[in-house]
Scaffold this motif. Sequence first.
Motif, mmCIF file in Angstrom:
data_model
loop_
_atom_site.group_PDB
_atom_site.id
_atom_site.type_symbol
_atom_site.label_atom_id
_atom_site.label_comp_id
_atom_site.label_asym_id
_atom_site.label_seq_id
_atom_site.Cartn_x
_atom_site.Cartn_y
_atom_site.Cartn_z
ATOM 1 N N LYS A 11 -37.830 -50.685 -2.916
ATOM 2 C CA LYS A 11 -39.129 -50.087 -3.572
ATOM 3 C C LYS A 11 -39.492 -51.586 -4.667
ATOM 4 N N ASP A 161 -32.236 -44.968 -0.056
ATOM 5 C CA ASP A 161 -33.655 -44.998 -0.192
ATOM 6 C C ASP A 161 -34.754 -46.540 -0.224
ATOM 7 N N PRO A 168 -38.665 -39.826 3.361
ATOM 8 C CA PRO A 168 -39.679 -39.193 2.768
ATOM 9 C C PRO A 168 -39.764 -38.302 1.558
ATOM 10 N N HIS A 169 -40.652 -39.624 1.221
ATOM 11 C CA HIS A 169 -41.041 -38.851 -1.020
ATOM 12 C C HIS A 169 -40.241 -39.110 -1.604
ATOM 13 N N GLY A 170 -38.978 -40.237 -0.981
ATOM 14 C CA GLY A 170 -38.358 -40.333 -1.397
ATOM 15 C C GLY A 170 -38.112 -40.946 -3.205
ATOM 16 N N ARG A 171 -39.085 -41.453 -3.216
ATOM 17 C CA ARG A 171 -39.374 -42.465 -4.452
ATOM 18 C C ARG A 171 -39.626 -41.294 -5.494
ATOM 19 N N LEU A 172 -40.519 -39.843 -4.841
ATOM 20 C CA LEU A 172 -41.307 -38.559 -5.550
ATOM 21 C C LEU A 172 -39.930 -37.943 -6.161
ATOM 22 N N VAL A 173 -38.913 -37.740 -4.793
ATOM 23 C CA VAL A 173 -37.670 -37.063 -5.407
ATOM 24 C C VAL A 173 -36.486 -37.686 -6.151
ATOM 25 N N THR A 174 -36.416 -38.591 -6.201
ATOM 26 C CA THR A 174 -36.035 -39.200 -7.655
ATOM 27 C C THR A 174 -36.557 -39.308 -8.572
#
Length: 198
Positions: A11, A161, A168-174
Amino acid sequence: MDPRKEGMPLKTLSSQPSWPEALLKCLPVLCLVLFLGTVPSSGVCTQLLQGALLCSAMGDACLVWPETFLHGVAAFATAHLLYLRVFGLSPLRPGLLLLVILATATYLSLLLPHLQHAVAGPVVVYALLLAAMLWRGLAHGGSAGRGALLFTMSDAVLAWDSFVWPLPHGRLVTMITYYAAQALFTLSVLRSPRNKAD
């Protein structure tokens, strides 16, 4: 070049780092620091948590740039040392520590093959401090326990991630779990009898 083979976070490498991005990322945590500064008769626990939050904000900023990744790890490691001081060692609950160690060892055994040697050592040290923080947060219970679980989940998702496979949506979950964890830590300190007694 395959970023995973270099052992650096995907990322960070794939984004366009900037100071406005870093500031925006740090802003929610800095707001918690300012909020704690308004608490009347704040005790030592509040001051320690403010220090941990400031270290976390520094870590957030460092993780925006790939060349300061290890500086970010160091900043968050310092934050966990301060969280440990906040949560204390009572009750001890050694059985809980064993479960945390087993879970941490299992996760690291899956993660480490994907890390470059230069990154693996600092990540292992950080993971051990994170595990200690999780143990003490869970032993403390309440908002601290929930915050510790969410912080650990945030880091686990981020690492997988970044180093292993995009989620899926890893950054958002993080980020959601991370900000929620910091808010719960703040709430736990405000309710802490230790803090009121200082």
